[in-house]
Scaffold this active site. Sequence first.
Site, PDB file in Angstrom:
ATOM      1  CB  CYS A 101      -0.863  -0.060   1.259  1.00 30.76           C
ATOM      2  SG  CYS A 101      -1.910   1.372   1.495  1.00 30.76           S
TER       3      CYS A 101
ATOM      4  CB  CYS B 294      -8.441  10.014   6.943  1.00 31.17           C
ATOM      5  SG  CYS B 294      -6.845   9.654   6.194  1.00 31.17           S
TER       6      CYS B 294
ATOM      7  CB  SER C 171      -7.857   3.865  -3.347  1.00 34.13           C
ATOM      8  OG  SER C 171      -8.949   4.139  -2.501  1.00 34.13           O
TER       9      SER C 171
ATOM     10  CB  CYS D  18      -4.239  13.850   2.321  1.00 36.19           C
ATOM     11  SG  CYS D  18      -5.585  13.593   1.145  1.00 36.19           S
TER      12      CYS D  18
ATOM     13  CB  SER E 200     -12.600   6.279  -0.245  1.00 40.78           C
ATOM     14  OG  SER E 200     -11.409   5.558  -0.460  1.00 40.78           O
TER      15      SER E 200
ATOM     16  CB  CYS F 281     -11.553  12.107   4.917  1.00 42.11           C
ATOM     17  SG  CYS F 281     -11.697  12.168   3.119  1.00 42.11           S
TER      18      CYS F 281
ATOM     19  CB  CYS G 264      -4.670   6.160   6.117  1.00 38.20           C
ATOM     20  SG  CYS G 264      -4.178   7.358   4.930  1.00 38.20           S
TER      21      CYS G 264
END
Length: 355
Positions: free
Chosen positions: A105, A119, A192, A112, A215, A116, A334
């Site tokens: 992964c 996360c 993803s 990011c 997602s 979200c 993550c």
Amino acid sequence: MPATVARSRYDWTRDELTDLLAGEPRYRVDQVWEGLYQHGTEPDQWSNVPKALRTRVAEQLPSGLTMATESVSDDGETVKWLWTLADGHQVETVLMHYPDRTTVCVSSQAGCAMACSFCATGQAGFDRHLTVGEITEQVVLARRRSAEVGKRLSNVVFMGMGEPFANYDRTWESIHRIHDDLGLGARHLTVSTVGVVPGIRRLTEADLPVNLAVSLHLANDAERDELVPINRRYPLAVLAEACADYIDATHRRLSFEWALIDGVNDTPRHARELAAYARPLRAHVNLIPLNPTPGYAVRGTPPAGVREFAETLGDLGINATVRRTRGTDIDAACGQLRATHSVEPVTIAPPTRRD
Ligand code: SAH
């Protein structure tokens, strides 16, 4: 890409390497390329290459990833690395051995910008895009490590830190390196996305048939707008249209990721909404109980609730697989490893809870 990001070993194209090694016989370029990609070993192990050239390659093509921590869990079946990049930012890679495959992964960005709420990466914000070399090298190092325990790396998923479609060009070039030079089949590569529709549209036209995962996590706009803020820009109807076009054009299977969050997206109503959304797209659903993160106060759905949710989906004619959470004890969710071990302070967003 800011000019300050140094070019690392796997950023070089074959043509650039040929220019760099002008003066060496042509077959030396082939040997170096073979050492980098087919063998994926350190230059000092390329016994067919003269020592001076090996030293030169090691110096002029420095590795882009320096290991900060390595964590092993699940009896060695899960290995997670935190890497420090040349400019000090940090990213994570997770290697997972299953009975029938070995998957890495990889991260596509340091941090990011998608925010979200559940996360850990999203909670800490965006640092920068990864380069082609930084993405590719994660796969090379994971493959090397797999080989050490007698396993062949078979799959790559772009489900680490970052939103691959926010860094589309570099992600796509790294996919080509992984496919063309490392030799992994396109069907074994999965990108993803949180639902960045222009990226899905580009993937629909792309020249390699890689898999697409979206997602989703919620299938009504009012709630998804809050949990996954990009939904305000690309709402569910727009997302569904892009997914439908992708399926029509490619005839590939689409999958939806759904992190089951206690009381947030795991009720029978949520299952019905998901089923209604997934059915026309014939999407496969992957259910993952939420990994707890420091910045989000809600826990994952307990096992009985996960089973019930999967059964409800099954009754509604949807194929769903429950994914085991891997490496919870090593912060494998993550962005978590970085949040725990980071050398820089990590800002954690206040918890946002929905009922
Ligand atoms: N940005 C891309 C890829 C990175 S996230 C995307 O959103 O798809 C990879 C997957 O991990 C996504 O499905 C994401 O929603 C999920 N994820 C993030 N944090 C999680 C957590 N705490 N528990 C379970 N899954 C999580």
